[in-house]
Motif scaffolding. Structure first.
Motif, short mmCIF file in Angstrom:
data_model
loop_
_atom_site.label_atom_id
_atom_site.label_comp_id
_atom_site.label_asym_id
_atom_site.label_seq_id
_atom_site.Cartn_x
_atom_site.Cartn_y
_atom_site.Cartn_z
N ALA A 116 0.82 -1.20 0.00
CA ALA A 116 0.00 0.00 0.00
C ALA A 116 0.86 1.26 0.00
CB ALA A 116 -0.93 0.00 1.20
N ASN A 117 2.06 1.21 0.52
CA ASN A 117 2.94 2.36 0.58
C ASN A 117 4.19 2.10 -0.26
OD1 ASN A 117 1.27 3.71 2.37
ND2 ASN A 117 2.17 2.68 4.12
N PRO A 118 4.14 2.38 -1.57
CA PRO A 118 5.33 2.15 -2.38
C PRO A 118 6.41 3.18 -2.03
CG PRO A 118 3.65 3.25 -3.68
CD PRO A 118 3.02 2.92 -2.35
N PRO A 119 7.67 2.82 -2.22
CA PRO A 119 8.75 3.77 -1.95
C PRO A 119 8.60 5.01 -2.83
CG PRO A 119 9.62 1.57 -2.35
CD PRO A 119 8.17 1.52 -2.66
N SER A 120 8.85 6.17 -2.26
CA SER A 120 8.71 7.41 -3.03
C SER A 120 10.09 7.98 -3.35
CB SER A 120 7.86 8.42 -2.26
OG SER A 120 8.46 8.74 -1.04
N LEU A 121 10.26 8.36 -4.61
CA LEU A 121 11.52 8.89 -5.10
C LEU A 121 11.30 10.26 -5.72
CD1 LEU A 121 12.83 5.72 -6.97
CD2 LEU A 121 13.43 6.45 -4.67
N VAL A 122 12.31 11.10 -5.60
CA VAL A 122 12.32 12.39 -6.29
C VAL A 122 13.29 12.24 -7.46
CG1 VAL A 122 12.83 14.84 -6.10
CG2 VAL A 122 11.87 13.62 -4.14
N ILE A 123 12.80 12.53 -8.66
CA ILE A 123 13.61 12.40 -9.88
C ILE A 123 14.03 13.80 -10.31
CG2 ILE A 123 13.65 11.53 -12.25
CD1 ILE A 123 13.13 9.35 -10.17
N GLN A 124 15.35 13.97 -10.55
CA GLN A 124 15.85 15.27 -10.99
C GLN A 124 16.81 15.12 -12.15
OE1 GLN A 124 18.68 17.29 -8.52
NE2 GLN A 124 18.28 19.27 -9.45
N VAL A 125 16.63 15.94 -13.16
CA VAL A 125 17.60 16.10 -14.24
C VAL A 125 18.17 17.50 -14.05
CG1 VAL A 125 17.95 16.17 -16.73
CG2 VAL A 125 16.27 14.60 -15.76
N PRO A 126 19.50 17.66 -13.88
CA PRO A 126 20.07 18.99 -13.67
C PRO A 126 19.72 19.96 -14.80
CG PRO A 126 21.69 17.32 -13.16
CD PRO A 126 20.52 16.61 -13.77
N GLU A 127 19.60 21.23 -14.46
CA GLU A 127 19.16 22.25 -15.41
C GLU A 127 20.05 22.37 -16.63
OE1 GLU A 127 18.44 26.10 -13.76
OE2 GLU A 127 17.03 25.32 -12.30
N THR A 128 21.32 22.06 -16.51
CA THR A 128 22.22 22.19 -17.66
C THR A 128 21.82 21.28 -18.80
OG1 THR A 128 23.74 20.65 -16.60
CG2 THR A 128 24.24 22.98 -16.37
N PHE A 129 21.17 20.16 -18.51
CA PHE A 129 20.72 19.26 -19.58
C PHE A 129 19.49 19.81 -20.29
CE2 PHE A 129 23.25 16.47 -16.91
CZ PHE A 129 24.04 15.85 -17.87
N THR A 176 23.12 24.15 -9.27
CA THR A 176 24.18 25.17 -9.34
C THR A 176 25.53 24.57 -9.67
OG1 THR A 176 24.57 25.03 -6.96
CG2 THR A 176 22.99 26.70 -7.73
N LEU A 177 25.71 23.25 -9.47
CA LEU A 177 26.98 22.61 -9.82
C LEU A 177 27.11 22.54 -11.34
CD1 LEU A 177 27.02 19.62 -7.32
CD2 LEU A 177 28.31 21.73 -7.15
#
Length: 194
Positions: free
Chosen positions: A23-36, A186-187
């Motif tokens: 009932a509670n699947p693992p939650s992930l935050v997906i990020q692609v850096p802005e430079t891409f 910012t990196l």
């Protein structure tokens, strides 16, 4: 009779635990850096040049791939709440002679939400590769998306096989990764990819 009742009771407890876990699947935050997003890649062809925005395509494919594997996902642009942050670095190359899109996805996983962890070592780094046939002159985004999906499938398989990732995602509390997302944006990325 006593053994049967004990075994039935233990089976019910195990099934109850599995239902609660599902009932509670693992939650992930997906990020692609802005430079891409800011630097699209030029896919060369003898008669046509095509500029492909890796950031948008990789984020869309990444969110759908993780959701297919029963992860709850969000992006840094949205609420940025989850148990881990997965930073995606997409790279694409097109071979015009063979008509093949080649994709490489590098995923770095962070479980610490502080901005200082961006400069430190991530929990793990995995790579996945994909390829699909297609032509620059016809339905480029569909062919590119198939290549991204293959690469993400490899990344997710490697993550699921890693016990450190599984343990950290199952036991970590839901955190806000907004500060870490900002510091990663910012990196600067290596010039090799642009």
């Amino acid at each position: 009779m006593k053994r049967i009742l004990i075994s039935l009771g233990s089976l019910l407890c195990i099934s109850w635990l599995n239902i609660g876990h599902a009932a509670n699947p693992p939650s992930l935050v997906i990020q692609v850096p802005e430079t891409f997003y800011q630097h699209p890649v030029r896919l060369l062809h003898p008669y046509a040049n095509y500029w492909h925005n890796r950031g948008e395509a990789a984020e869309k494919a990444g969110l759908s791939s993780f959701e297919k594997q029963h992860y709850s996902t969000s992006s840094c642009a949205a609420e940025a709440k989850g148990q881990a942050l997965v930073v995606i670095e997409p790279n694409m190359f097109y071979n015009p002679q063979m008509g093949v899109f080649h994709t490489e996805i590098t995923a770095r996983v962070f479980t610490q939400a502080s901005a200082d962890s961006a400069l430190g070592k991530p929990l793990m780094t995995v790579k996945g590769e994909g390829q699909s046939r297609g032509w620059i002159t016809y339905n480029v985004e569909n062919s590119a998306n198939k290549s991204y999906q293959q690469a993400f499938d490899q990344v997710i398989q490697q993550l699921q096989k890693n016990p450190a990732f599984q343990q950290s995602v199952e036991q970590a509390p839901v955190q806000t990764f907004e500060a870490l997302c900002t510091s990663i944006n910012t990196l600067s990325q290596p010039k090799l990819f642009f």
